[in-house]
Enzyme design. Structure first.
Site, PDB file in Angstrom:
ATOM      1  NE  ARG A 231      -0.899   4.134 -16.706  1.00 46.73           N
ATOM      2  CZ  ARG A 231      -0.282   3.647 -15.629  1.00 46.73           C
ATOM      3  NH1 ARG A 231      -0.491   4.188 -14.445  1.00 46.73           N
ATOM      4  NH2 ARG A 231       0.519   2.604 -15.727  1.00 46.73           N
TER       5      ARG A 231
ATOM      6  N   GLY B 133      -1.799   4.407  -9.408  1.00 44.73           N
ATOM      7  CA  GLY B 133      -2.283   3.471  -8.400  1.00 44.73           C
ATOM      8  C   GLY B 133      -3.736   3.175  -8.724  1.00 44.73           C
ATOM      9  CB  ALA B 134      -5.508  -0.008  -9.393  1.00 42.33           C
TER      10      ALA B 134
ATOM     11  CD  GLN C  57       6.107   3.335 -10.417  1.00 39.46           C
ATOM     12  OE1 GLN C  57       7.160   2.719 -10.465  1.00 39.46           O
ATOM     13  NE2 GLN C  57       5.292   3.410 -11.449  1.00 39.46           N
TER      14      GLN C  57
ATOM     15  CG  ASN D  93       0.863  -5.156  -8.835  1.00 40.80           C
ATOM     16  OD1 ASN D  93       0.166  -4.140  -8.803  1.00 40.80           O
ATOM     17  ND2 ASN D  93       1.911  -5.321  -8.047  1.00 40.80           N
ATOM     18  CE  LYS D  94       3.999  -0.059 -12.164  1.00 41.43           C
ATOM     19  NZ  LYS D  94       3.715   0.485 -13.517  1.00 41.43           N
TER      20      LYS D  94
ATOM     21  CG  ASP E 273      -2.270  -1.971 -11.605  1.00 46.76           C
ATOM     22  OD1 ASP E 273      -1.299  -2.479 -11.024  1.00 46.76           O
ATOM     23  OD2 ASP E 273      -2.478  -0.747 -11.640  1.00 46.76           O
TER      24      ASP E 273
END
Lengths: 349, 349
Positions: free
Chosen positions: B88, B46-47, B195, B246-247, B236
């Protein structure tokens, strides 16, 4: 090619598709109840294969009947077909096969029951033989839509494992490969039951086709990156106006393809068409066990206990998002209502 | 609310998110290498939470340095931050936190190393405290976009588990609940690492919010059926023009929302914005281990051995598909380039 379903040793021999890709296990089904559960549990699945299973299933259900009276026989036949028809509601081919078998009985009602039984078995065999021819024809027509060097996105399983032995959407892909075209196939894993990763990746790889597996939510980014030239999916039921029910996620791909201006094709035999339904709104959509979503293979939990789930097995793609429908009778393009009536039913305009 | 990350007993205490929802297990991380692997393996993710982890991680990495010379200290600090930054690549908050910590060292370069270490620790604590306030502010602004009786679709995890303790997109949902609004949340399971089902369903349920889990490919059919009023996702990294990484799957939802004329919101703190990137094309996208797709939890195989995989962890939603971006400084609407510059950087028009 592997044989997904056939009649052997006085039984329906199928590949147990819940065991793939880890094990290639065959089942011999000798009674109606076992067949019903095999359909329900998706040991056999795929609309055309379900048509064959239903037809052979009727024979399983009536072969040992003792009655010599047609009226009694007919009652039993009716009860058998009703029972099979409750296994899964969406695939048209299952009902189409049941209707076809029943009409054989009705047409031959003055013949001895023994003969009718034989004719029913022969009709089921005919459905098997026809399926092979139909799939190859779909392949021949579908291949024309695939340019050399194409990257193709597909969902669920529409190959040998969904039919007797070749496939509908994958039939077009197999045919393109046979004709020497260089193609790359992106396969949506197809949650919740993973027919894409478990079945399609398995059979494409077996047939030497360049295959890349993705999770379902990656299709959009592939299209955004210009990596997809066309999408081909199968269908479980197609309404008279071309609206097509198929595995959940297909409508998602159709919207994405439309947005990214990528052709979106449906490949299906004419036995998948339901001319009685005016539009996709009338197609019955199966809701399945929440455990398919909350557990992997009904065992390993992947969500908190007691989580509420929405689990429709199919969605409906409106005809306006479909570039063309590939059938064994040719490629049907819009306007669908008119062209389906004309091409598939031979009815004048 | 649970605490996702904090400093306790001279260590970074985190929830091991790879164990949820089956086990709520805490880890005490006492060295840099373990932290790096915890980030890489997504035990913490999670950012905003990654920003905190990075900041505390720097302190872990430098607290035991013996040097009293700033130049030597600075070299070590640089090596520590470089190492953390390789864990990451996509979440901006991780780099933002590293830069913030480094600038504390530089600003205080004439102070004793011992003091600089204390100031670095204090800055990390400040990032933690700020994150709590920022999330609550995002919640307050986001809540205004949620009408009573709404059904909301979300993806991945943007709640307490993605931040210190409240959440960004889920922060808006928690706030709506606190304000007595009746809401229903549809959660995309978010393959490959789930998630949505493992983390979001878990924390929403814990907080008494009506939650329905779906597989990612069901979002389209929900929208078609009119069951979704709005979509909220996290981010993110957001480029200067509003393009948002994002995801994986978020861009898919944005296209679907646009097609179905449903508002699509991004919720993220200003630390997620990367003003150096003109557009989303410049955002580095992490490609992850194929085993995430071919195996469940790296153990159970769900695809044939040797299957090729495409596994980007994120996608980029172009700003034109985003209805508004919710930040702690208010709700930003188009034109994004101008409004981001004006609202977030305080620069004139």
């Amino acid at each position: 090619m592997i044989k997904t379903i056939e009649w052997k040793n006085n039984a329906i021999k199928i590949i147990d598709q819940t065991k793939l890709p880890l094990k290639l296990k065959y089942l011999y089904i000798k009674d109606l109840r076992t067949l019903w559960h095999a359909i329900r549990r998706m040991q056999i699945r795929g609309a055309p294969a379900l048509g064959v299973a239903a037809a052979l299933g009727v024979y399983l259900g009536i072969r040992d009947l003792r009655t010599k009276n047609f009226s009694d026989f007919c009652k039993e036949l009716d009860s058998v077909t009703r029972y099979i028809s409750t296994a899964r509601p969406t695939a048209r081919n299952l009902f189409w096969a049941l209707e076809r078998i029943c009409s054989i009985a009705v047409t031959n009602r003055y013949k001895p029951i023994k003969t009718i039984k034989k004719l029913i078995f022969r009709e089921a065999q005919k459905i098997i033989d026809e399926d092979k021819i139909v799939c190859r024809k779909i392949g021949v027509f579908g291949e024309k839509l695939i340019k050399n060097g194409s990257s193709i996105l597909t969902i669920c399983n529409t190959g040998a494992l969904a039919t007797v032995d070749y496939g509908t959407a994958l039939g077009a892909i197999y045919r393109a490969k046979e004709r020497g075209k260089k193609i790359k196939i992106y396969v949506c894993e197809t949650r919740p039951l993973l027919q894409g990763s478990r079945l399609t990746a398995w059979e494409l790889k077996k047939n030497g086709i360049d295959t890349i597996l993705i999770t379902d939510n990656m299709a959009a980014t592939l299209m955004q990156e210009g990596k997809i030239d066309l999408v081909i999916a199968g269908a479980d039921r197609i309404a008279a106006n071309g609206d097509s029910a198929n595995k959940i996620g297909t409508y998602n791909l159709a919207v994405l393809a439309t947005y990214h201006k990528i052709p979106f094709y449906i490949a299906a035999p004419t036995s998948t068409f339901d001319f009685n339904l005016r539009s996709g709104r009338d197609i019955p959509i199966e809701q399945r066990n929440p455990k398919e979503v909350t557990h992997l293979f009904f065992k390993q939990s992947i969500a908190p206990a007691g989580t509420k789930v929405y689990n429709p097995a199919f969605d409906v793609t409106p005809h306006k998002l479909i570039t063309a429908i590939i059938t064994e009778k040719g490629i049907i393009t819009p306007p669908y209502e008119r062209n389906i009536r004309f091409r598939l039913r031979g009815k004048g305009l």
